[in-house]
Design a protein around this motif. Structure first.
Motif, PDB file in Angstrom:
ATOM      1  N   GLU A   1       0.833  -1.215   0.000  1.00  0.00           N
ATOM      2  CA  GLU A   1       0.000   0.000   0.000  1.00  0.00           C
ATOM      3  C   GLU A   1       0.860   1.255   0.000  1.00  0.00           C
ATOM      4  O   GLU A   1       0.587   2.217  -0.729  1.00  0.00           O
ATOM      5  N   ALA A   2       1.917   1.244   0.818  1.00  0.00           N
ATOM      6  CA  ALA A   2       2.811   2.399   0.877  1.00  0.00           C
ATOM      7  C   ALA A   2       3.559   2.575  -0.436  1.00  0.00           C
ATOM      8  O   ALA A   2       3.738   3.693  -0.923  1.00  0.00           O
ATOM      9  N   MET A   3       3.991   1.475  -1.021  1.00  0.00           N
ATOM     10  CA  MET A   3       4.707   1.551  -2.290  1.00  0.00           C
ATOM     11  C   MET A   3       3.810   2.081  -3.394  1.00  0.00           C
ATOM     12  O   MET A   3       4.233   2.888  -4.232  1.00  0.00           O
ATOM     13  N   ALA A   4       2.546   1.643  -3.381  1.00  0.00           N
ATOM     14  CA  ALA A   4       1.597   2.131  -4.381  1.00  0.00           C
ATOM     15  C   ALA A   4       1.357   3.630  -4.203  1.00  0.00           C
ATOM     16  O   ALA A   4       1.257   4.380  -5.189  1.00  0.00           O
ATOM     17  N   LEU A   5       1.271   4.068  -2.943  1.00  0.00           N
ATOM     18  CA  LEU A   5       1.065   5.484  -2.672  1.00  0.00           C
ATOM     19  C   LEU A   5       2.294   6.295  -3.089  1.00  0.00           C
ATOM     20  O   LEU A   5       2.174   7.411  -3.629  1.00  0.00           O
ATOM     21  N   PHE A   6       3.478   5.764  -2.834  1.00  0.00           N
ATOM     22  CA  PHE A   6       4.725   6.400  -3.278  1.00  0.00           C
ATOM     23  C   PHE A   6       4.691   6.612  -4.794  1.00  0.00           C
ATOM     24  O   PHE A   6       4.957   7.718  -5.293  1.00  0.00           O
ATOM     25  N   ASP A   7       4.374   5.559  -5.530  1.00  0.00           N
ATOM     26  CA  ASP A   7       4.336   5.654  -6.992  1.00  0.00           C
ATOM     27  C   ASP A   7       3.268   6.635  -7.464  1.00  0.00           C
ATOM     28  O   ASP A   7       3.484   7.402  -8.412  1.00  0.00           O
ATOM     29  N   GLU A   8       2.128   6.612  -6.783  1.00  0.00           N
ATOM     30  CA  GLU A   8       1.038   7.506  -7.164  1.00  0.00           C
ATOM     31  C   GLU A   8       1.439   8.966  -7.004  1.00  0.00           C
ATOM     32  O   GLU A   8       1.257   9.794  -7.922  1.00  0.00           O
ATOM     33  N   TYR A   9       2.013   9.299  -5.845  1.00  0.00           N
ATOM     34  CA  TYR A   9       2.388  10.693  -5.607  1.00  0.00           C
ATOM     35  C   TYR A   9       3.591  11.105  -6.453  1.00  0.00           C
ATOM     36  O   TYR A   9       3.711  12.270  -6.854  1.00  0.00           O
ATOM     37  N   ARG A  10       4.468  10.176  -6.728  1.00  0.00           N
ATOM     38  CA  ARG A  10       5.607  10.499  -7.597  1.00  0.00           C
ATOM     39  C   ARG A  10       5.108  10.953  -8.965  1.00  0.00           C
ATOM     40  O   ARG A  10       5.575  11.969  -9.508  1.00  0.00           O
ATOM     41  N   GLU A  11       4.172  10.215  -9.520  1.00  0.00           N
ATOM     42  CA  GLU A  11       3.628  10.575 -10.827  1.00  0.00           C
ATOM     43  C   GLU A  11       2.831  11.879 -10.765  1.00  0.00           C
ATOM     44  O   GLU A  11       2.881  12.689 -11.696  1.00  0.00           O
ATOM     45  N   LYS A  12       2.118  12.087  -9.664  1.00  0.00           N
ATOM     46  CA  LYS A  12       1.343  13.321  -9.528  1.00  0.00           C
ATOM     47  C   LYS A  12       2.248  14.547  -9.408  1.00  0.00           C
ATOM     48  O   LYS A  12       1.928  15.621  -9.931  1.00  0.00           O
ATOM     49  N   ILE A  13       3.378  14.395  -8.735  1.00  0.00           N
ATOM     50  CA  ILE A  13       4.330  15.506  -8.621  1.00  0.00           C
ATOM     51  C   ILE A  13       4.934  15.813  -9.983  1.00  0.00           C
ATOM     52  O   ILE A  13       5.071  16.979 -10.387  1.00  0.00           O
ATOM     53  N   ILE A  14       5.287  14.768 -10.728  1.00  0.00           N
ATOM     54  CA  ILE A  14       5.881  14.973 -12.049  1.00  0.00           C
ATOM     55  C   ILE A  14       4.889  15.637 -13.002  1.00  0.00           C
ATOM     56  O   ILE A  14       5.252  16.531 -13.771  1.00  0.00           O
ATOM     57  N   SER A  15       3.634  15.228 -12.933  1.00  0.00           N
ATOM     58  CA  SER A  15       2.621  15.780 -13.837  1.00  0.00           C
ATOM     59  C   SER A  15       2.132  17.161 -13.416  1.00  0.00           C
ATOM     60  O   SER A  15       1.515  17.877 -14.209  1.00  0.00           O
ATOM     61  N   GLY A  16       2.395  17.526 -12.161  1.00  0.00           N
ATOM     62  CA  GLY A  16       1.904  18.796 -11.645  1.00  0.00           C
ATOM     63  C   GLY A  16       0.557  18.708 -10.976  1.00  0.00           C
ATOM     64  O   GLY A  16       0.026  19.707 -10.476  1.00  0.00           O
ATOM     65  N   GLU A  17      -0.001  17.506 -10.947  1.00  0.00           N
ATOM     66  CA  GLU A  17      -1.306  17.318 -10.309  1.00  0.00           C
ATOM     67  C   GLU A  17      -1.225  17.538  -8.801  1.00  0.00           C
ATOM     68  O   GLU A  17      -2.186  17.986  -8.176  1.00  0.00           O
ATOM     69  N   TYR A  18      -0.071  17.219  -8.217  1.00  0.00           N
ATOM     70  CA  TYR A  18       0.121  17.438  -6.788  1.00  0.00           C
ATOM     71  C   TYR A  18       1.359  18.300  -6.586  1.00  0.00           C
ATOM     72  O   TYR A  18       2.411  18.056  -7.183  1.00  0.00           O
ATOM     73  N   VAL A  19       1.228  19.323  -5.752  1.00  0.00           N
ATOM     74  CA  VAL A  19       2.344  20.220  -5.440  1.00  0.00           C
ATOM     75  C   VAL A  19       2.695  20.059  -3.964  1.00  0.00           C
ATOM     76  O   VAL A  19       1.846  20.297  -3.090  1.00  0.00           O
TER      77      VAL A  19
END
Length: 327
Positions: free
Chosen positions: A302-320
């Motif tokens: 679960e933590a690894m999936a969340l890590f990957d999710e936020y990593r992609e969101k930071i790269i895309s700009g969806e999450y700051v």
């Protein structure tokens, strides 16, 4: 003063560029060039550009105890030798270098202030560690049993404060233990010359229950302290897994070749005054996170999936990631 020359210079002293047209670049370190951290990361980044033939590199190895007069003299000598970009790779090098700017208006100087302190031909370069630190916190939160996080730093400067605060923010997303995440920062009052004080701080924080650590600028001693006490820690500026393979969960990796590449482009274009604040973000490849394979089975899916999710969101700009440096 110890001098290491990386790459072969074919230029005459005082010339503006090497004979093959490469930009002459000098880096002044604030510690050993093989520290597997802050200084080695800068040198290896510069060497990438040197290997590509973009720059003609000189490295001057100093330590964090170098005086202001010494740094000013070193920078002066490098400017007199025809270097077009001179990087003082320490927060402490900014003020002494500013004193010689007017004498070399065509030279781009830069230092690691990390908060946009630019003047004339003196650049600053960002340390967006907080973006990567947020992601390392996601992993740390899932591993913490106490919910108490330790953060060590040389001084309470904006970039270090932001890194430590973001570490806790990430951990809050995955911590499942009793109570809530508690952050305990320790500002040492020195950098690599404060190893004893850093070890003392780590020991004190472990005694208070801290089982996950991040570090800004006092990383070698923090990793050693974590190793001695059997707790987890995040590496700093480079993948520091080799320093403590059983304790380094992940590392913030600073891709300084990308920062230097932007500086060199401005030198080539002749746009060195006014200088810039070079802010190469996570999304732009300025920083990343390396995960120690030894923790693959310890980090929850679960933590690894969340890590990957936020990593992609930071790269895309969806999450700051929120910057909490105070400046």
């Amino acid at each position: 003063m110890a001098v290491t020359v990386a790459g072969c210079s074919s230029s005459d002293s005082g010339s503006d560029a090497s004979a093959d047209g490469a930009i002459k670049v000098a880096v002044i370190t604030s510690g050993p060039v093989n520290d597997l951290g802050w200084n080695q990361g800068m040198v290896e980044g510069a060497q990438k550009l040197d290997n590509e033939g973009l720059i003609d590199l000189t490295v001057v190895q100093q330590d964090s105890g170098a005086t202001s007069d010494q740094i000013a003299q070193i920078a002066t000598d490098l400017a007199e030798d025809g270097n077009q970009l001179i990087v003082g790779h320490s927060f402490n090098y900014g003020e002494p270098i500013k004193n010689i700017l007017a004498d070399y208006p065509d030279v781009l100087f830069a230092y690691a202030g990390g908060f946009g302190d630019i003047t004339e031909n003196m650049a600053d370069y960002s340390q967006p560690f907080y973006e990567a630190s947020f992601l390392t916190g996601i992993l740390a939160g899932s591993l913490s049993e106490t919910g108490i996080l330790g953060g060590t730093a040389g001084f309470e400067i904006p970039v270090c404060k932001a890194q430590i605060e973001s570490f806790a923010d990430g951990a809050r997303l995955t911590y499942k233990g009793p109570g809530e995440i508690t952050l305990k920062p320790a500002y040492i009052g020195g950098w690599s010359d404060a190893a004893a004080q850093t070890l003392e701080a780590v020991n004190a924080l472990v005694d208070q229950g801290a089982d996950q650590f991040t570090s800004c600028g006092v990383d070698a001693a923090t990793v050693e302290g974590a190793k001695q006490r059997g707790v987890d820690v995040v590496g700093y500026a480079m993948d520091q897994t080799p320093l403590a393979p059983e304790n380094v969960v992940s590392s913030i990796v600073w891709n300084l070749d990308e920062v230097l590449r932007a500086m060199v482009a401005d030198v080539e274009a002749g746009t060195v005054n006014p200088a810039k604040y070079y802010d190469v973000s996570f999304a732009e490849g300025g920083v990343d996170v390396a995960i120690n394979p030894a923790f693959a089975d310890k980090i929850s899916p679960e933590a690894m999936a969340l890590f990957d999710e936020y990593r992609e969101k930071i790269i895309s700009g969806e999450y700051v990631v929120e910057y909490k440096g105070g400046q």
